[in-house]
Design a protein around this motif. Structure first.
Motif, PDB file in Angstrom:
ATOM      1  N   LYS A 163       0.776  -1.199   0.059  1.00  0.00           N
ATOM      2  CA  LYS A 163       0.106   0.120  -0.047  1.00  0.00           C
ATOM      3  C   LYS A 163       0.878   1.456   0.110  1.00  0.00           C
ATOM      4  N   LEU A 164       1.495   1.423  -1.119  1.00  0.00           N
ATOM      5  CA  LEU A 164       2.391   2.628  -1.237  1.00  0.00           C
ATOM      6  C   LEU A 164       1.709   3.887  -1.077  1.00  0.00           C
ATOM      7  N   SER A 165       0.408   3.779  -1.559  1.00  0.00           N
ATOM      8  CA  SER A 165      -0.390   5.251  -1.726  1.00  0.00           C
ATOM      9  C   SER A 165      -0.745   5.621  -0.399  1.00  0.00           C
ATOM     10  N   ALA A 166      -0.813   4.602   0.473  1.00  0.00           N
ATOM     11  CA  ALA A 166      -1.114   4.904   2.310  1.00  0.00           C
ATOM     12  C   ALA A 166       0.013   5.931   2.782  1.00  0.00           C
ATOM     13  N   TYR A 167       1.137   5.854   1.996  1.00  0.00           N
ATOM     14  CA  TYR A 167       2.340   6.456   2.656  1.00  0.00           C
ATOM     15  C   TYR A 167       2.559   7.934   2.055  1.00  0.00           C
ATOM     16  N   GLN A 168       1.900   8.392   1.277  1.00  0.00           N
ATOM     17  CA  GLN A 168       2.162   9.409   0.269  1.00  0.00           C
ATOM     18  C   GLN A 168       2.435  10.507   1.243  1.00  0.00           C
ATOM     19  N   ASP A 169       1.388  10.851   1.954  1.00  0.00           N
ATOM     20  CA  ASP A 169       1.456  12.113   2.723  1.00  0.00           C
ATOM     21  C   ASP A 169       2.389  12.098   3.827  1.00  0.00           C
ATOM     22  N   ARG A 170       2.778  10.872   4.444  1.00  0.00           N
ATOM     23  CA  ARG A 170       3.813  10.813   5.309  1.00  0.00           C
ATOM     24  C   ARG A 170       5.325  10.950   4.870  1.00  0.00           C
ATOM     25  N   LEU A 171       5.433  10.443   3.595  1.00  0.00           N
ATOM     26  CA  LEU A 171       6.587  10.716   2.781  1.00  0.00           C
ATOM     27  C   LEU A 171       7.026  12.173   2.697  1.00  0.00           C
ATOM     28  N   LEU A 172       5.734  12.909   2.168  1.00  0.00           N
ATOM     29  CA  LEU A 172       5.950  14.417   1.848  1.00  0.00           C
ATOM     30  C   LEU A 172       6.194  15.052   3.076  1.00  0.00           C
ATOM     31  N   GLU A 173       5.666  14.916   4.035  1.00  0.00           N
ATOM     32  CA  GLU A 173       6.005  15.411   5.408  1.00  0.00           C
ATOM     33  C   GLU A 173       7.362  14.963   5.814  1.00  0.00           C
ATOM     34  N   PHE A 174       7.957  13.886   5.705  1.00  0.00           N
ATOM     35  CA  PHE A 174       9.117  13.383   6.033  1.00  0.00           C
ATOM     36  C   PHE A 174      10.208  14.295   5.463  1.00  0.00           C
ATOM     37  N   TYR A 175      10.032  14.457   3.841  1.00  0.00           N
ATOM     38  CA  TYR A 175      10.869  15.158   3.069  1.00  0.00           C
ATOM     39  C   TYR A 175      10.952  16.788   3.630  1.00  0.00           C
ATOM     40  N   LYS A 176       9.750  17.035   3.772  1.00  0.00           N
ATOM     41  CA  LYS A 176       9.764  18.605   4.186  1.00  0.00           C
ATOM     42  C   LYS A 176      10.358  18.886   5.619  1.00  0.00           C
ATOM     43  N   GLN A 177      10.421  17.843   6.493  1.00  0.00           N
ATOM     44  CA  GLN A 177      11.054  18.211   7.734  1.00  0.00           C
ATOM     45  C   GLN A 177      12.582  17.670   7.394  1.00  0.00           C
ATOM     46  N   HIS A 178      12.902  17.164   6.399  1.00  0.00           N
ATOM     47  CA  HIS A 178      14.418  16.762   6.536  1.00  0.00           C
ATOM     48  C   HIS A 178      14.772  17.064   5.170  1.00  0.00           C
ATOM     49  N   ASN A 179      15.134  18.445   4.891  1.00  0.00           N
ATOM     50  CA  ASN A 179      15.343  18.794   3.456  1.00  0.00           C
ATOM     51  C   ASN A 179      16.824  18.215   2.944  1.00  0.00           C
ATOM     52  N   ASP A 180      17.745  17.715   3.722  1.00  0.00           N
ATOM     53  CA  ASP A 180      18.943  17.276   3.379  1.00  0.00           C
ATOM     54  C   ASP A 180      19.033  15.954   3.318  1.00  0.00           C
ATOM     55  N   PHE A 181      17.626  15.061   3.494  1.00  0.00           N
ATOM     56  CA  PHE A 181      17.439  13.852   3.248  1.00  0.00           C
ATOM     57  C   PHE A 181      18.202  12.978   1.750  1.00  0.00           C
ATOM     58  N   ILE A 182      17.863  13.712   0.750  1.00  0.00           N
ATOM     59  CA  ILE A 182      18.297  13.486  -0.441  1.00  0.00           C
ATOM     60  C   ILE A 182      19.268  14.562  -1.050  1.00  0.00           C
ATOM     61  N   LEU A 183      20.384  13.870  -1.319  1.00  0.00           N
ATOM     62  CA  LEU A 183      21.281  14.894  -1.996  1.00  0.00           C
ATOM     63  C   LEU A 183      21.667  14.400  -3.277  1.00  0.00           C
ATOM     64  N   PRO A 184      22.180  15.472  -4.238  1.00  0.00           N
ATOM     65  CA  PRO A 184      22.085  16.776  -4.195  1.00  0.00           C
ATOM     66  C   PRO A 184      20.717  17.286  -4.227  1.00  0.00           C
ATOM     67  N   LYS A 185      20.468  18.746  -3.899  1.00  0.00           N
ATOM     68  CA  LYS A 185      19.472  19.455  -3.952  1.00  0.00           C
ATOM     69  C   LYS A 185      18.423  19.230  -4.991  1.00  0.00           C
ATOM     70  N   SER A 186      19.003  19.112  -6.106  1.00  0.00           N
ATOM     71  CA  SER A 186      18.153  18.896  -7.380  1.00  0.00           C
ATOM     72  C   SER A 186      17.598  17.634  -7.459  1.00  0.00           C
ATOM     73  N   ARG A 187      18.057  16.711  -6.888  1.00  0.00           N
ATOM     74  CA  ARG A 187      17.332  15.351  -6.594  1.00  0.00           C
ATOM     75  C   ARG A 187      16.254  15.276  -5.812  1.00  0.00           C
ATOM     76  N   TYR A 188      16.472  16.021  -4.808  1.00  0.00           N
ATOM     77  CA  TYR A 188      15.403  16.177  -3.740  1.00  0.00           C
ATOM     78  C   TYR A 188      14.237  16.667  -4.303  1.00  0.00           C
ATOM     79  N   ASN A 189      14.287  17.816  -4.960  1.00  0.00           N
ATOM     80  CA  ASN A 189      13.556  18.349  -5.775  1.00  0.00           C
ATOM     81  C   ASN A 189      12.443  17.366  -6.824  1.00  0.00           C
TER      82      ASN A 189
END
Length: 636
Positions: A163-189
């Motif tokens: 159920k990947l769809s059930a985690y969409q909002d949680r993932l977006l919230e996590f990305y928002k709170q951890h803006n260095d989770f994905i490097l470099p920044k262009s990949r994060y976006n």
């Protein structure tokens, strides 16, 4: 800072032997692992091979082998090359290992019992090459994979779904709170846009082939025994199974969460979207960073076995040496961007950066120390600190900034900063001219300069060691030191200075390379570089007279010339001719000048043209008219 540091490569898919992309990823991880060893942390470095899936089954069949025989052979080629490359990994995992099977099945069961896995029917386009499903909107030309451009297969079969769809909002919230989770920044976006576009539930089993991990016995009822796990679910779980999660290995889960997953940009989505969702379902902390690098081309072309231009990293290392190869791929391209491999670029890096800047600096130190001090340097520490206060502080600031660059995986910038230190040292030699000081019997000044260079090389070698371990060891051996984490604390963080040192001479680190050492498998056709008469007419070459010359103090090559071209004012031209001409012999000389070259700044000074010269093995000579001509006369 935690005392533990966990870092991984992706586990490499065993459909072929290792190439430069695999080497690049693994060397980046090796650099980070070695750096964190320097910081005194307990490091766990994981690499390995991904050995299940339809593509493997098909590749084995083509070779006339069963899948296990095939993966044993290819997996060994990865393990062998990493040992040859002296990669400092702590564990090499294979997804055919029994303990990994245990973890994958127990993780599947846990997600199933949580309600995140259900049975349904899947119909969609599947790319065997990428082991990935795509919606119709994602396909190109109706049927082709958007990643590898190969034709996909329409699959309709019974499947278990996550159920990947059930985690969409949680993932977006996590990305928002951890803006260095994905490097470099262009990949994060890029990842955020993908998730915001909407996530569909993910098919995580297949029934059309057998080469994979079966479902846990608690789920595998009569009608589902034919299911095997989707290769990406199986593969991602390796990061936990290697730590002993839910299996018989010694439990190392105190290393979790992982500090860095280093991956290629083509598998970022699996690591930055699917993997965090799986971990949320397993109720485990998410990775701290996922860093995605670019791809490599060769001489500007995409690598292809059919074209014959695939770079075999072992062949390059055999020809040019391991540390030269490591330096090139780490320095040549900013992390996240695509890189291009060519022997020409590799040789330029070796001759310019390694031989000229670093090797020659060490040679000059050894030569002058032997000539003037019998290899025993000693200065008064207080006087030395006073005389070199500004330079020592500058170097300390540079070295202390390196840690931040490494944490951001900006390894090319990390190396650039170290090379600025070498440039400073070479510049100090040119400025102070120790050979002149020796003639004037100012030996204490010479000793202080050489001790300064010794300190600079010790500190730089320690910081260089994660990238070029053998080179760093050789440099440190000159000062009777070795690679130890305590030296990082003493010489870098605490800014310790040596005031007395006995040097142990070594042979030249990087001999100049005159010609390519590897035979090019595909020769480019030589083309005549013709231009038309009309194109030539756009070039304005004029006769001018050099009226004044100034030495540029921060450069060993450049002179600042004032040239009369018969115009209202003299032109300022920066020319790299200092090694061949003195200021005195240039003033009054007529030269040929490319007059309509676009002005540019060199070392902060405006250059308004180019002096024409010719160079061969005998040296460089300026081009000038045979007889005195009027300034501004055109050459045609």
């Amino acid at each position: 800072m935690s005392s533990k540091f966990y870092i991984t490569t992706p586990i490499y898919y065993v459909n072929d032997i290792p190439h430069i992309g695999h080497a690049y990823t693994t060397i980046i991880v090796d650099v980070l692992a070695r750096f964190h060893h320097l910081l005194g942390q307990e490091v766990f470095f994981l690499t390995g091979t991904d050995e299940h899936g339809q593509k493997i089954e098909q590749a084995a069949t083509k070779k006339g082998k069963n899948p296990k025989e095939y993966v044993d052979e290819i997996s060994k080629s990865f393990k062998d090359i990493w040992e040859n490359f002296e990669i400092s990994y702590d564990k090499f995992i294979r997804t055919t290992d029994s303990y990994h099977l245990q973890t994958a099945q127990k993780a599947f069961l846990k997600m199933y019992q949580r309600g995140d896995i259900y049975k349904g029917e899947y119909e969609g386009n599947y790319c065997i090459s990428c082991e990935a499903f795509f919606t119709k909107s994602q396909l190109i030309e109706e049927k082709k994979c958007p990643d590898c451009k190969k034709e996909t297969t329409l699959v309709k079969e019974e499947s278990y779904f996550f159920k990947l769809s059930a985690y969409q909002d949680r993932l977006l919230e996590f990305y928002k709170q951890h803006n260095d989770f994905i490097l470099p920044k262009s990949r994060y976006n890029e990842v955020i846009k993908f998730v915001e576009a909407g996530l569909e539930d993910l098919s995580i089993t297949r029934t059309s082939f057998d080469w994979g991990i079966k479902l846990p016995s608690e789920i595998a009822s009569k009608d589902s025994k034919k299911h095997v796990m989707y290769v990406w679910l199986d593969a991602l779980i390796n990061y936990l199974s290697a730590l002993g999660y839910q299996n018989t290995l010694n439990n190392k889960m105190d290393f979790w969460p992982v500090n860095y997953h280093i991956v290629g940009k083509d598998i970022l989505r699996f690591h930055a979207v699917y993997w965090p969702a799986f971990l949320m379902s397993l109720e485990l902390p998410l990775p701290q960073h996922i860093a995605a690098h670019g791809w490599w081309t060769r001489d500007g072309q995409k690598m292809s076995k059919s074209v014959g231009n695939v770079v075999n990293p072992q062949e390059v290392v055999n020809a040019y040496g391991l540390d030269c190869f490591r330096y090139f791929i780490l320095r040549e391209v900013p992390f996240g961007q695509d890189g291009d491999f060519s022997q020409r670029a590799l040789i330029e890096r070796i001759n310019s950066d390694l031989s000229n800047d670093l090797g020659n600096l060490l040679n000059r130190l050894l030569g002058m120390s032997a000539k003037y001090f019998n290899n025993h340097l000693k200065v008064d520490i207080q006087a030395f600190r006073t005389h070199y206060k500004e330079e020592l502080e500058s170097i300390h600031r540079t070295l202390m900034g390196l840690e931040t660059l490494m944490q951001k995986v900006q390894i090319n910038r990390y190396l650039e900063e170290i090379w600025k230190i070498f440039a400073l040292a070479n510049g100090m030699i040119a400025k102070k001219e120790p050979w002149r000081l020796a003639k004037e019997d100012k030996m204490q000044e010479v000793a202080e300069l050489l001790v300064f260079i010794a300190n600079l090389l010790i500190k730089s070698a320690i910081c260089l060691s994660p990238c070029m371990p053998k080179t760093a060891e050789e440099i440190l051996s000159v000062f009777n030191l070795s690679l130890k984490s305590k030296y990082y604390l003493e010489f870098i963080r605490d800014n310790q200075i040596v005031s007395e040192v006995v040097l142990m001479p070594i042979s030249a680190l990087f001999p100049k390379i005159e010609a390519p050492l590897l035979e090019e498998k595909q020769k480019e056709e030589k083309t005549q570089n013709f231009i038309t008469k009309e194109e030539f007419s756009k070039i304005e070459i004029k006769v001018g007279t050099i009226m004044g010359v100034e030495v540029m103090p921060k450069s060993e090559k450049l002179l600042k010339l004032q040239v009369d071209l018969g115009e209202e004012r003299e032109r300022q031209i920066i020319a790299g001719i200092k090694p061949y001409y003195s200021a005195q012999e240039l003033v009054g000389r007529q030269v040929c000048v490319l007059a309509n070259l676009k002005p540019a700044k060199l070392m902060g000074e405006l250059s308004e043209g180019m002096i024409l010269a010719v160079k061969d093995e005998e040296g460089l000579s300026l081009i000038q008219p045979q007889m005195i001509k009027k300034n501004g006369s055109p050459i045609s």
